[in-house]
Design an enzyme around this catalytic site. Structure first.
Site, short mmCIF file in Angstrom:
data_model
loop_
_atom_site.label_atom_id
_atom_site.label_comp_id
_atom_site.label_asym_id
_atom_site.label_seq_id
_atom_site.Cartn_x
_atom_site.Cartn_y
_atom_site.Cartn_z
N ASP A 320 50.21 36.36 39.50
CA ASP A 320 48.89 35.96 39.05
C ASP A 320 49.02 35.57 37.57
O ASP A 320 49.71 36.24 36.81
CB ASP A 320 47.90 37.12 39.21
CG ASP A 320 46.53 36.80 38.64
OD1 ASP A 320 46.01 35.72 38.96
OD2 ASP A 320 46.02 37.60 37.85
N ASP A 571 45.86 41.80 38.64
CA ASP A 571 45.11 42.84 37.94
C ASP A 571 43.62 42.81 38.25
O ASP A 571 42.89 43.70 37.84
CB ASP A 571 45.31 42.72 36.42
CG ASP A 571 44.71 41.42 35.87
OD1 ASP A 571 44.47 40.50 36.67
OD2 ASP A 571 44.51 41.33 34.64
#
Length: 905
Positions: A320, A571
């Site tokens: 990510d 996250d």
């Protein structure tokens, strides 16, 4: 709602009415398992069940010295429970990183509530740094909202009356009031979390191999155990003079009389104990537990033991962008001055110092002038100029940033300057002159123009035509360790994919900077509207932008269908589904609670550079366990073969206490020493296949030696004690040969280990003959034993050489219609099988029933909590909007806590 409702909010009666209707903001976060669940999970295993049954049989014989094997069972269970509890404690601590309070308007006053005390239609007040507790619609005010944890989009989103607010996002700047439109399970965050509430199967070759061995042993040991016991009882019956009608009836009569056939039971239990890889289970737990402790020193939390191994095996790593490659903050990429000769100074203006460009002066001082309400761009400029020698000038007037104007500005003694988006700052004529330059810089960064103006009106508008003095480019701050870490994975042959909810051009530019191969080609996931397009995209692209949470999961699934072992880092809430789906998931501690709770690995210091250390620990664990596991599996295999042999030629030659000697000196001690050595070699081949290639030669050699021992004992009339001693020593000889072979190349530590094993066996046999049931051999018996030992070692080394010459099997994966299809190609042809399982579906149904019961219990608790909130607001209310309170805000490092200042008396 009407305007008066915005000011008054809900009344107490309206709140109670909604609580009664169940319209409360129940806590729907993904939670860690309870202590009870963790203990049951580690205690109730097939491995423990088998050992408990065997212990009961030993207790029936009264031979308590043969219960020493339970110590291994206790240690293995304790390690699992302690590691699980440690991980739970750490994750529960990290959950405190985000705000858990909200301000609501009730009965015309502002009150502070816990998040689970909010009800539908509550009016909530949100300001800078607040986390949005429930989906809502803005009813007054405006703000810039950071939705990166939900969508992956790093740009701030402007919210004004009528705009929707998603739970879990943060207010970056501004002040507003909003009406709650969704609560509990209807919230955006809750819907994503609910999709992640399924039991994830751990994809671990070591765990799968251990489970397969234990399952195989449990299936084989029942018929073998019964047959071996019947054979031993038959021998006792013959020795007793064949009383009664049959050996079975005699055995029952003996049991009813309270006389347990101890020798038959002990020999059977000894054989069955040998079939269970007790030490291998304990060694695996210990090696992986030690690895988690080592990683903890590097600020890495491994929530599952086997995830360390899985990460070492991954061949595709999905990253990510926000929070992993980037820190979540913005940084200045560069400044680009323009010639300003045509711009003259007004009579009352002071010149800029010679060693400072007009661009640097304007940027530094406008940022300082507007720092009272600094957004991410302003903060990046402040950081950039913090240690640069730029003249500081006091502002004469300040125009703060406005989302409607798209620029900010200030007047100084040296002139008036503005900073913002070029399309909004410059006139069409001047913008046309610099449009190409703006487009060129915008390819990789966000571009702001700095322009000089004549001044500002009282309403904050520019006076005169803006003349550009230069540009500044802002980009996501890339972690300093990102390029090095990605380079490491490139060297290891791991395919890297960057998956983000951000603009694909921005994602591509950042991926190029850090060295992701193939970053030039990217795809906008909004175009991937069918499963076939997603399947095609994963084969072609390595950079994906504008990806939804569901699409992230589908991309991971597509990669897994192609036979890849996939790791995912993230996250945010938008990463939860993909984290849950990946074979190994890694989350940042500063991210969302949900991401931390579903991830197997949590980077406590939020540093992506810790990943190579996890891979190194995994490699050390796998490679060393493959070497050590061959010792344990040797005992399992030869115990099965020997038990089958002894059904025809009873009795079984080993007692449980003799197996303890083999377990410690031939298996346990060398296995643990070899299992903890440094080893960073790449993992090759299948775990079980590699182990079997080492274990089979020793197992066959022991079985052949035992058969020869039994034959010689029957021919020469040796006693049962002599036979047992001969089998013990020949088994030790084969095990010592295996230790010598797997210890190559020799090191000082391995030489010491080999000497320790040989001396330990000799001391045990010579020094403790009564405890270990060792016979005092005659000279003739000793010579025959020596010949059999030499034969055993020769057979082992010959078989081991043959195993080494075998070519490894090739394994490939294909895609089926809706279910995985596994294709194995080997020397004997191919085999196609399905990955589906009825047992898995049954387990999912049981888990779903348990989850439903937990949800019902949570609902009752939530109603009670909401009523507490009503009672709490009755006796005291906050004294208006100016009331001060502590505030917890998210930052790239974790949390930032602002405490209210106290007035000095």
């Amino acid at each position: 709602m009407a305007t008066t409702d915005i000011e008054r909010g809900l009344s107490t009666a309206e709140v109670e009415e909604r609580i009664a209707a169940g319209k409360i903001n129940r806590n729907m976060e993904l939670k860690t398992k309870s202590v009870r669940e963790l203990i049951i999970e580690n205690l109730c295993t097939l491995f423990n069940l088998i050992n408990v049954v065997l212990a009961i049989l030993v207790i029936m014989t009264g031979s308590f010295k043969n219960l020493t094997f339970l110590f291994v069972v206790f240690l293995n269970t304790a390690i699992g429970v302690i590691q699980s509890m440690r991980s739970k404690k750490m994750v529960d601590k990290l959950t405190l990183l985000t705000s858990k309070k909200a301000i609501a308007v009730r009965d015309g006053a502002e009150v502070e509530l816990d998040l689970d005390q909010i009800v539908l239609d509550d009016i909530i007040r949100l300001g800078r740094g607040d986390q949005i507790p429930a989906d809502a619609v803005v009813v007054s005010g405006e703000a810039l909202v950071n939705e990166s944890l939900l969508t992956g989009e790093s740009d701030l989103i402007k919210k004004q009356p009528g705009s929707e607010l998603m739970s879990g996002s943060f207010i970056d700047s501004g002040l507003l009031r909003a009406r709650v439109v969704h609560v509990g399970a209807d919230n955006y965050v809750a819907k994503i979390n609910n999709e992640a509430k399924y039991v994830k199967k751990v994809n671990s070759e070591i765990m799968n191999a251990l489970n397969a061995i234990v399952r195989f042993a449990s299936v084989i040991m029942i018929p073998l155990g019964l047959a071996l016991f019947a054979s031993s009882v038959s021998g006792l019956w013959d020795a007793a003079g064949t009383p009664g009608d049959s050996a079975l009836s005699w055995c029952f009569s003996e049991l009813l009389a309270g006389r347990v056939p101890s020798s038959a039971l002990l020999s059977t239990v000894g054989a069955l104990l040998g079939m269970i890889p007790q030490g291998l289970v304990l060694l695996t737990s210990s090696v992986l537990a030690i690895a988690t402790v080592r990683l903890a020193r590097r600020k890495v939390l491994a929530q599952q033991l086997y995830c360390i191994e899985t990460l070492a095996r991954v061949d595709v790593l999905c990253l990510d962008k926000t929070g992993t490659i980037t820190s979540g903050r913005m940084e200045v990429e560069g400044t680009y001055p323009l010639p300003v000769e045509g711009v003259g100074l007004a009579p009352d203006e002071a010149p800029v110092t010679v060693d400072t460009t007009v661009l640097d002066f304007a940027l530094a001082n406008v940022a300082r002038a507007t720092s009272a309400d600094a957004n991410e761009t302003c903060q990046a400029l402040l950081n950039y100029y913090a240690d640069r020698p730029v003249e500081v000038s006091e502002p004469l007037s300040v125009i703060p940033f406005s989302s409607s104007k798209k620029w900010s500005g200030a007047s100084f003694a040296q002139g008036s300057y503005v900073m913002g988006a070029a399309q909004f700052v410059l006139s069409e004529r001047i913008f046309a002159q610099v449009e190409n330059r703006v487009a060129e810089l915008a390819d990789t960064c966000r571009v702001l123009v700095v322009a000089r103006v004549d001044g500002f009106t009282p309403d904050g508008d520019m006076v005169g035509e803006a003349e550009p003095v230069g540009f500044v480019t802002i980009r996501d701050e890339i972690r300093t360790s990102a390029a090095e870490t990605i380079g490491y994975f490139n060297e290891q042959g791991v395919t890297l994919n960057v998956i983000s909810g951000d603009d694909p051009r921005t994602v591509s530019s950042i991926a190029r900077v850090v060295g992701v191969p193939g970053a030039d080609a990217y795809v906008d996931a909004t175009t991937l509207d069918t499963p076939s397009k997603i399947d095609a995209a994963v084969d072609r692209y390595h950079v994906f932008g504008r990806v939804t949470p569901q699409q992230k999961r589908e991309l991971v699934q597509a990669l897994k269908r192609r036979g890849h072992t996939v790791a995912m880092t993230g996250d945010g809430v938008n990463d939860v589904l993909a984290l849950k789906e990946a074979d190994c998931s890694v989350a940042m501690a500063a991210g969302s609670d949900a991401a931390r709770n579903v991830a197997e690995i949590v980077l406590v210091d939020n540093d992506f550079a810790s990943m190579p250390a996890v891979v190194a620990e995994g490699r050390r664990s796998i490679n060393n366990l493959q070497r050590s596991a061959s010792l344990f599996l040797t005992k399992t295999l030869f115990s099965m073969g020997l038990a089958a042999l002894c059904i025809a030629l009873p009795p079984y030659p080993f007692e449980p206490i003799q197996m303890t000697l083999i377990n410690f000196f031939c298996i346990g001690a060398p296995g643990f020493v070899l299992g903890l050595e440094p080893n960073n070699a790449r993992v090759k081949g299948s775990f079980l296949t590699n182990v079997l290639k080492r274990a089979l030669p020793a197992s066959v050699a022991v079985i052949l030696a035992a058969a020869l021992d039994i034959f010689v004992a029957r021919v020469f009339g040796f006693s049962q004690l002599t036979l047992s001693t001969m089998c013990l020593l020949t088994s030790c000889a084969a095990s010592v040969s295996l230790i010598w072979r797997i210890s190559q190349p020799l090191t000082p530590l391995r030489v010491m280990l080999f000497v320790f094993v040989v001396v330990g066996i000799l001391v045990g046999v010579i020094g403790f003959p009564e405890l270990l049931s060792i016979a005092n051999l005659s000279m003739g018996e000793a010579i025959i034993l020596l010949v059999i030992v030499v034969f055993t070692c020769g057979v082992f080394f010959k078989l081991a050489s043959m195993m080494d010459s075998l070519k490894p099997r090739r394994r490939h994966a294909a895609t089926g219609f809706g279910r995985g299809v596994r294709v194995r190609l080997g020397r004997g042809g191919g085999k196609v099988s399905s990955t589906g399982s009825t047992a898995e579906r049954f387990a999912k149904r049981v888990a779903a029933d348990m989850a439903q019961r937990r949800e019902e219990r949570t609902t009752r608790e939530a109603e009670a909590r909401a009523l507490e909130g009503v009672e709490k607001t009755q006796p005291k209310k906050m004294k208006g909007a100016g009331a001060k309170r502590s505030r917890v805000t998210k930052s790239a490092q974790g949390i930032k806590v602002s405490m209210p200042s106290k007035k000095k008396k």
